[in-house]
Write an enzyme that holds these catalytic residues in place. Structure first.
Site, PDB file in Angstrom:
ATOM      1  N   GLU A  96       0.810  -1.217   0.000  1.00  0.00           N
ATOM      2  CA  GLU A  96       0.000   0.000   0.000  1.00  0.00           C
ATOM      3  C   GLU A  96       0.850   1.277   0.000  1.00  0.00           C
ATOM      4  OE1 GLU A  96      -3.349  -0.821   3.026  1.00  0.00           O
ATOM      5  OE2 GLU A  96      -1.917  -2.456   3.230  1.00  0.00           O
ATOM      6  N   SER A 127      -6.393  -3.010   3.275  1.00  0.00           N
ATOM      7  CA  SER A 127      -6.912  -2.457   2.019  1.00  0.00           C
ATOM      8  C   SER A 127      -7.385  -3.519   1.041  1.00  0.00           C
ATOM      9  CB  SER A 127      -5.859  -1.570   1.334  1.00  0.00           C
ATOM     10  OG  SER A 127      -5.689  -0.375   2.029  1.00  0.00           O
ATOM     11  N   TYR A 159      -9.405   2.303  -4.509  1.00  0.00           N
ATOM     12  CA  TYR A 159      -8.512   3.437  -4.766  1.00  0.00           C
ATOM     13  C   TYR A 159      -8.517   3.916  -6.212  1.00  0.00           C
ATOM     14  CZ  TYR A 159      -6.900   2.406  -0.086  1.00  0.00           C
ATOM     15  OH  TYR A 159      -6.852   2.197   1.259  1.00  0.00           O
ATOM     16  N   ARG A 175     -11.632   2.192  11.620  1.00  0.00           N
ATOM     17  CA  ARG A 175     -12.768   1.999  10.714  1.00  0.00           C
ATOM     18  C   ARG A 175     -13.089   0.516  10.673  1.00  0.00           C
ATOM     19  NH1 ARG A 175     -10.785   2.219   5.871  1.00  0.00           N
ATOM     20  NH2 ARG A 175     -11.395   0.057   5.472  1.00  0.00           N
ATOM     21  N   ASP A 189     -15.310  -2.599   9.075  1.00  0.00           N
ATOM     22  CA  ASP A 189     -16.003  -2.980   7.846  1.00  0.00           C
ATOM     23  C   ASP A 189     -16.971  -4.127   8.119  1.00  0.00           C
ATOM     24  OD1 ASP A 189     -14.438  -1.093   6.542  1.00  0.00           O
ATOM     25  OD2 ASP A 189     -12.926  -2.564   5.947  1.00  0.00           O
ATOM     26  N   GLU A 227     -13.467  -6.761   9.595  1.00  0.00           N
ATOM     27  CA  GLU A 227     -12.187  -6.391  10.197  1.00  0.00           C
ATOM     28  C   GLU A 227     -12.278  -4.973  10.735  1.00  0.00           C
ATOM     29  OE1 GLU A 227      -8.861  -6.035   7.525  1.00  0.00           O
ATOM     30  OE2 GLU A 227     -10.117  -5.347   5.885  1.00  0.00           O
ATOM     31  N   ASN A 285      -9.819  -1.619  10.916  1.00  0.00           N
ATOM     32  CA  ASN A 285      -8.615  -1.012  10.360  1.00  0.00           C
ATOM     33  C   ASN A 285      -8.130   0.078  11.306  1.00  0.00           C
ATOM     34  OD1 ASN A 285      -6.743   0.454   8.821  1.00  0.00           O
ATOM     35  ND2 ASN A 285      -7.860   0.130   6.916  1.00  0.00           N
ATOM     36  N   GLY A 321      -7.099   5.099   5.664  1.00  0.00           N
ATOM     37  CA  GLY A 321      -6.498   6.022   4.707  1.00  0.00           C
ATOM     38  C   GLY A 321      -6.941   7.458   4.917  1.00  0.00           C
TER      39      GLY A 321
END
Length: 339
Positions: free
Chosen positions: A27, A153, A227, A266, A268, A284, A286, A290
């Site tokens: 990443e 990601s 992205y 964050r 998900d 998961e 994070n 980002g």
């Protein structure tokens, strides 16, 4: 939508902030974009910024820079897995986001399950498989998901269905994450909608910023769709039954607290609406979300009235608060520290 109206800005003295970005993970490019945005935002607020594209000499560069605080804009290994956090702890530097223990657990999807499921947070079942096992037989009934154990990601995620062109069982010659990773996590595929909820720390504790639904043009919410501009629609607030929104926010805050996250995180989800509340699963959490123009935490914060530069300052302020508390307690910057 959580308690998002509280505390949208802080007053900071002018600081010297080192922004760690880049590195050598998958990443890298995303991290460079995050770091550039963070550095520009800090400079717009009058702070002095040292940009560091992380190499093997990162400790020396930080020692020479002598910053007041480090903004960790790294994604993936080693910036997200506890390695950099341990180095910063040893150097006695304040830094944004979660600490060593939290990072070690949250980057590892299997460890995350072991931490969260006992606290009533539903996550898909599954198990770790070696590539050799995968080539012998399917580890789960199709459809199922294969993902690296400790990448972020959605790097290296594959959905294996009866129509997948990978063979049955999976062929060693087929393109997929088994070519890059010796071990993979196999999980049942959960049909339904892709949701995510950001959590932001503040003086009054963590608060959920809301829930976004992610609708991809094709395929699923993988690295490319995350992205590449125009590949995924972000619907905020997600058009959900109020009970599902509340449950997403509650699970996101609980995961943040159980894992011992700091600053922001964050979480998900996948939601099978046909199953109602029983169809909601955490995928998961994070710990280094980002900070790019397409990233979800800044987007949710903006909808809640928190400008990007203010969000960056809030994360810096929280880093300084945790560092001061850690020095006072002599404690750790991680899962054991529930400050």
């Amino acid at each position: 939508m959580g308690n998002s109206a509280r505390g949208t800005s802080v007053t900071l003295p002018k600081l010297h902030v080192a922004v760690l970005m880049g590195g050598w993970a998958n990443e890298r490019q995303v991290s460079l974009t995050s770091g550039a945005g963070v550095a520009d935002a800090l400079e717009s607020k009058g702070h002095r910024v040292t940009r560091i594209d992380m190499g093997r000499d990162v400790a020396l560069r930080l020692h020479e820079a002598r910053p007041d605080v480090v903004f960790n804009a790294l994604h993936g290994v080693p910036g997200e897995d506890g390695s950099v956090q341990g180095m910063l702890d040893l150097m006695g530097l304040a830094y944004t986001h979660s600490g060593l223990a939290t990072s070690v657990i949250a980057i590892d999807k299997q460890l995350t399950k072991q931490a969260l499921v006992p606290h009533g947070i539903p996550m898909p079942g599954g198990r770790i498989v070696t590539r050799e096992e995968l080539f012998e037989r399917d580890p789960l009934p199709r459809p199922y998901v294969l993902k690296p154990v400790n990448e972020g990601s959605s790097v290296g995620v594959a959905i294996i269905t009866d129509n997948s062109e990978v063979g049955n069982p999976v062929s060693p010659d087929a393109k997929g994450p088994w070519q890059d990773f010796a071990q993979l996590l196999a999980e049942p595929f959960i049909k339904g909608r892709e949701l995510t909820a950001a959590v932001l720390d503040g003086p009054d504790g963590p608060r959920a910023l809301g829930v976004t639904e992610l609708v991809v043009a094709s395929g699923f919410y993988d690295y490319e769709n995350k992205y590449t501009e125009g590949r995924t629609r972000h619907i905020f607030p997600a058009r959900l039954p109020p009970a599902i929104t509340a449950l997403c926010e509650a699970y996101a805050i609980k995961a943040h607290q159980v894992l011992g996250c700091h600053g922001t995180s964050r979480t998900d989800f996948r939601w099978d609406e046909e199953a109602g509340e029983e169809g909601l699963f955490v995928l998961e959490t994070n710990t280094q979300p980002g900070m790019t123009p397409l990233s979800l935490v800044p987007e949710q914060a903006a909808h809640c009235g928190i400008a990007y530069a203010d969000l960056v300052e809030l994360l810096v302020a929280e880093a300084l608060r945790i560092h001061a508390l850690k020095q006072h307690k002599g404690g750790s910057h991680g899962a054991a520290d529930q400050a």
